[in-house]
Write a protein that holds these residues in place. Structure first.
Motif, PDB file in Angstrom:
ATOM      1  N   VAL A  69     -19.467  -3.731  -4.762  1.00 51.27           N
ATOM      2  CA  VAL A  69     -18.481  -4.819  -4.864  1.00 51.27           C
ATOM      3  C   VAL A  69     -17.239  -4.546  -4.019  1.00 51.27           C
ATOM      4  O   VAL A  69     -16.185  -5.137  -4.262  1.00 51.27           O
ATOM      5  CB  VAL A  69     -18.072  -5.055  -6.344  1.00 51.27           C
ATOM      6  N   LEU A  70     -17.340  -3.657  -3.032  1.00 53.05           N
ATOM      7  CA  LEU A  70     -16.163  -3.311  -2.236  1.00 53.05           C
ATOM      8  C   LEU A  70     -15.694  -4.506  -1.418  1.00 53.05           C
ATOM      9  O   LEU A  70     -16.458  -5.090  -0.646  1.00 53.05           O
ATOM     10  CB  LEU A  70     -16.482  -2.145  -1.299  1.00 53.05           C
ATOM     11  N   SER A  71     -14.423  -4.863  -1.583  1.00 51.61           N
ATOM     12  CA  SER A  71     -13.798  -5.922  -0.795  1.00 51.61           C
ATOM     13  C   SER A  71     -12.984  -5.268   0.309  1.00 51.61           C
ATOM     14  O   SER A  71     -12.020  -4.543   0.040  1.00 51.61           O
ATOM     15  CB  SER A  71     -12.880  -6.776  -1.682  1.00 51.61           C
ATOM     16  N   TYR A  72     -13.362  -5.516   1.565  1.00 47.15           N
ATOM     17  CA  TYR A  72     -12.625  -4.921   2.671  1.00 47.15           C
ATOM     18  C   TYR A  72     -11.234  -5.529   2.795  1.00 47.15           C
ATOM     19  O   TYR A  72     -10.290  -4.864   3.235  1.00 47.15           O
ATOM     20  CB  TYR A  72     -13.414  -5.088   3.970  1.00 47.15           C
ATOM     21  N   ARG A  73     -11.097  -6.768   2.396  1.00 48.68           N
ATOM     22  CA  ARG A  73      -9.770  -7.389   2.405  1.00 48.68           C
ATOM     23  C   ARG A  73      -8.838  -6.681   1.418  1.00 48.68           C
ATOM     24  O   ARG A  73      -7.699  -6.370   1.728  1.00 48.68           O
ATOM     25  CB  ARG A  73      -9.880  -8.872   2.050  1.00 48.68           C
ATOM     26  N   GLU A  74      -9.364  -6.373   0.226  1.00 46.07           N
ATOM     27  CA  GLU A  74      -8.550  -5.671  -0.771  1.00 46.07           C
ATOM     28  C   GLU A  74      -8.294  -4.231  -0.338  1.00 46.07           C
ATOM     29  O   GLU A  74      -7.200  -3.692  -0.551  1.00 46.07           O
ATOM     30  CB  GLU A  74      -9.248  -5.702  -2.128  1.00 46.07           C
ATOM     31  N   LEU A  75      -9.294  -3.597   0.287  1.00 46.08           N
ATOM     32  CA  LEU A  75      -9.103  -2.241   0.805  1.00 46.08           C
ATOM     33  C   LEU A  75      -7.975  -2.218   1.827  1.00 46.08           C
ATOM     34  O   LEU A  75      -7.105  -1.334   1.797  1.00 46.08           O
ATOM     35  CB  LEU A  75     -10.398  -1.747   1.434  1.00 46.08           C
ATOM     36  N   ALA A  76      -7.976  -3.184   2.745  1.00 47.56           N
ATOM     37  CA  ALA A  76      -6.923  -3.251   3.754  1.00 47.56           C
ATOM     38  C   ALA A  76      -5.573  -3.509   3.119  1.00 47.56           C
ATOM     39  O   ALA A  76      -4.563  -2.907   3.503  1.00 47.56           O
ATOM     40  CB  ALA A  76      -7.251  -4.338   4.769  1.00 47.56           C
ATOM     41  N   ARG A  77      -5.532  -4.399   2.130  1.00 48.13           N
ATOM     42  CA  ARG A  77      -4.258  -4.712   1.474  1.00 48.13           C
ATOM     43  C   ARG A  77      -3.678  -3.467   0.811  1.00 48.13           C
ATOM     44  O   ARG A  77      -2.488  -3.168   0.944  1.00 48.13           O
ATOM     45  CB  ARG A  77      -4.466  -5.815   0.436  1.00 48.13           C
ATOM     46  N   ARG A  78      -4.526  -2.721   0.108  1.00 45.95           N
ATOM     47  CA  ARG A  78      -4.057  -1.512  -0.572  1.00 45.95           C
ATOM     48  C   ARG A  78      -3.647  -0.442   0.446  1.00 45.95           C
ATOM     49  O   ARG A  78      -2.652   0.275   0.233  1.00 45.95           O
ATOM     50  CB  ARG A  78      -5.167  -0.970  -1.484  1.00 45.95           C
ATOM     51  N   GLY A  79      -4.415  -0.331   1.512  1.00 42.23           N
ATOM     52  CA  GLY A  79      -4.052   0.644   2.543  1.00 42.23           C
ATOM     53  C   GLY A  79      -2.735   0.319   3.196  1.00 42.23           C
ATOM     54  O   GLY A  79      -1.907   1.203   3.438  1.00 42.23           O
ATOM     55  N   GLN A  80      -2.508  -0.942   3.458  1.00 40.45           N
ATOM     56  CA  GLN A  80      -1.255  -1.357   4.089  1.00 40.45           C
ATOM     57  C   GLN A  80      -0.067  -1.135   3.165  1.00 40.45           C
ATOM     58  O   GLN A  80       1.035  -0.784   3.617  1.00 40.45           O
ATOM     59  CB  GLN A  80      -1.343  -2.815   4.524  1.00 40.45           C
ATOM     60  N   ALA A  81      -0.261  -1.326   1.876  1.00 41.58           N
ATOM     61  CA  ALA A  81       0.819  -1.090   0.922  1.00 41.58           C
ATOM     62  C   ALA A  81       1.214   0.385   0.907  1.00 41.58           C
ATOM     63  O   ALA A  81       2.398   0.731   0.856  1.00 41.58           O
ATOM     64  CB  ALA A  81       0.396  -1.549  -0.474  1.00 41.58           C
ATOM     65  N   ILE A  82       0.221   1.276   0.970  1.00 37.40           N
ATOM     66  CA  ILE A  82       0.509   2.707   1.024  1.00 37.40           C
ATOM     67  C   ILE A  82       1.201   3.061   2.331  1.00 37.40           C
ATOM     68  O   ILE A  82       2.156   3.844   2.365  1.00 37.40           O
ATOM     69  CB  ILE A  82      -0.785   3.532   0.842  1.00 37.40           C
ATOM     70  N   GLU A  83       0.739   2.468   3.431  1.00 39.80           N
ATOM     71  CA  GLU A  83       1.352   2.720   4.732  1.00 39.80           C
ATOM     72  C   GLU A  83       2.822   2.340   4.717  1.00 39.80           C
ATOM     73  O   GLU A  83       3.682   3.066   5.227  1.00 39.80           O
ATOM     74  CB  GLU A  83       0.606   1.946   5.805  1.00 39.80           C
ATOM     75  N   ARG A  84       3.101   1.208   4.124  1.00 42.06           N
ATOM     76  CA  ARG A  84       4.495   0.751   4.028  1.00 42.06           C
ATOM     77  C   ARG A  84       5.328   1.748   3.220  1.00 42.06           C
ATOM     78  O   ARG A  84       6.482   2.044   3.555  1.00 42.06           O
ATOM     79  CB  ARG A  84       4.542  -0.630   3.382  1.00 42.06           C
ATOM     80  N   SER A  85       4.727   2.300   2.164  1.00 40.03           N
ATOM     81  CA  SER A  85       5.411   3.294   1.349  1.00 40.03           C
ATOM     82  C   SER A  85       5.707   4.552   2.153  1.00 40.03           C
ATOM     83  O   SER A  85       6.797   5.131   2.059  1.00 40.03           O
ATOM     84  CB  SER A  85       4.545   3.635   0.129  1.00 40.03           C
ATOM     85  N   ILE A  86       4.747   4.972   2.974  1.00 38.97           N
ATOM     86  CA  ILE A  86       4.947   6.179   3.791  1.00 38.97           C
ATOM     87  C   ILE A  86       6.076   5.978   4.781  1.00 38.97           C
ATOM     88  O   ILE A  86       6.954   6.838   4.936  1.00 38.97           O
ATOM     89  CB  ILE A  86       3.645   6.546   4.530  1.00 38.97           C
ATOM     90  N   PHE A  87       6.094   4.841   5.460  1.00 41.10           N
ATOM     91  CA  PHE A  87       7.146   4.615   6.441  1.00 41.10           C
ATOM     92  C   PHE A  87       8.489   4.339   5.795  1.00 41.10           C
ATOM     93  O   PHE A  87       9.531   4.599   6.385  1.00 41.10           O
ATOM     94  CB  PHE A  87       6.750   3.489   7.401  1.00 41.10           C
ATOM     95  N   GLY A  88       8.472   3.844   4.560  1.00 41.69           N
ATOM     96  CA  GLY A  88       9.720   3.744   3.823  1.00 41.69           C
ATOM     97  C   GLY A  88      10.276   5.115   3.512  1.00 41.69           C
ATOM     98  O   GLY A  88      11.477   5.354   3.591  1.00 41.69           O
ATOM     99  N   GLN A  89       9.373   6.062   3.193  1.00 46.04           N
ATOM    100  CA  GLN A  89       9.787   7.440   2.930  1.00 46.04           C
ATOM    101  C   GLN A  89      10.412   8.068   4.167  1.00 46.04           C
ATOM    102  O   GLN A  89      11.334   8.875   4.065  1.00 46.04           O
ATOM    103  CB  GLN A  89       8.580   8.271   2.493  1.00 46.04           C
ATOM    104  N   ALA A  90       9.956   7.672   5.352  1.00 41.88           N
ATOM    105  CA  ALA A  90      10.478   8.255   6.582  1.00 41.88           C
ATOM    106  C   ALA A  90      11.978   8.050   6.693  1.00 41.88           C
ATOM    107  O   ALA A  90      12.700   8.898   7.215  1.00 41.88           O
ATOM    108  CB  ALA A  90       9.784   7.643   7.797  1.00 41.88           C
ATOM    109  N   THR A  91      12.473   6.930   6.191  1.00 43.07           N
ATOM    110  CA  THR A  91      13.905   6.658   6.293  1.00 43.07           C
ATOM    111  C   THR A  91      14.714   7.488   5.315  1.00 43.07           C
ATOM    112  O   THR A  91      15.935   7.560   5.421  1.00 43.07           O
ATOM    113  CB  THR A  91      14.188   5.170   6.039  1.00 43.07           C
TER     114      THR A  91
END
Length: 257
Positions: A69-91
């Motif tokens: 039942v893997l949704s690639y759209r949901e996988l991308a959404r979750r991955g992007q949310a984590i990415e945003r968190s990482i780059f927020g940490q950079a600041t």
């Protein structure tokens, strides 16, 4: 690829592939094994937060895939949310004046485009409910960051993309990852390299070509890590590279140089 990559180089169209493409290579259990290595290496806590998030994403992806039942759209959404968190940490983790004014910023910028993931139709403008920070903002952040901070951030980002897309250096977001990590390492004096750098080196070894992997192994030996940790890292690097070779043979489309 040169040691320094311009921000504009990362804002280019990403080729789409289907789920049957030989570029779709995965390694089950990758996120859990990388989490264990990061933990054993005592990666600083501000970066371990993201490693935990990525490991949880990898576990979710595996469970969804196992159940069909893997949704690639949901996988991308979750991955992007984590990415945003990482780059927020950079600041929040930057320290001023580590780079001389004449040094161009190294590549550190959001890799928003997940077009190579099947059916992942997500917006490149908004992730996790908020706006994606723009490259100009990161140019300032990177110019004020130490090489040590940047190599840890690189490791988090490259681990994320390896979990989302598979540890395949042909994926655009992972192309040149090993060279980038090794270049950052060269900017850190040998007597100031903590054992925790074995984690970024593990990522580099997984994604590098033969020459880069040999450089990684030499650097691992110089860090003074425990024999058990060094063996675990080298074993994981070897297992993933062997799995990629097997994938290459099965698809007749080389993934490794």
């Amino acid at each position: 690829m040169t040691d320094v990559t311009l921000f504009s180089d990362y804002y280019r169209p990403t080729p789409s592939v289907t789920s049957d493409s030989p570029e779709v290579f995965d390694f089950p259990g990758l996120s859990a094994q990388l989490f264990e290595i990061a933990q054993a290496a005592h990666l600083p806590s501000e970066y371990m937060v993201h490693i935990v998030q990525i490991a949880e994403l990898g576990q979710w992806k595996q469970m969804q895939d196992d159940n069909g039942v893997l949704s690639y759209r949901e996988l991308a959404r979750r991955g992007q949310a984590i990415e945003r968190s990482i780059f927020g940490q950079a600041t929040l983790t930057t320290a001023p004046n580590y780079y001389p004014p004449s040094t161009p910023p190294h590549a550190l910028t959001p890799q928003i485009n997940y077009a190579h993931i099947p059916n992942a139709s997500t917006s490149a403008q908004f992730i996790g409910g908020g706006a994606v920070p723009q490259p100009a903002n990161f140019a300032a952040v990177v110019s004020q960051s130490s090489p040590l901070q940047l190599v840890y951030l690189d490791a988090c980002i490259f681990m994320l993309h390896s979990v989302v897309s598979g540890p395949n250096p042909r994926v655009p977001e992972l192309h040149g990852a090993a060279q980038q990590i090794l270049s950052r390492l060269q900017a850190i004096p040998a007597n100031q390299r903590p054992v925790s750098l074995i984690f970024p080196l593990c990522i580099a070894g997984i994604l590098g070509d033969n020459a880069e992997t040999q450089r990684v192994q030499a650097q691992i030996s110089s860090l003074g890590a425990s024999p058990d940790l060094a063996q675990a890292v080298n074993r994981l690097i070897a297992h993933i590279r062997q799995a990629r070779w097997a994938h290459e043979l099965n698809t007749s489309n080389p993934l490794m140089s």
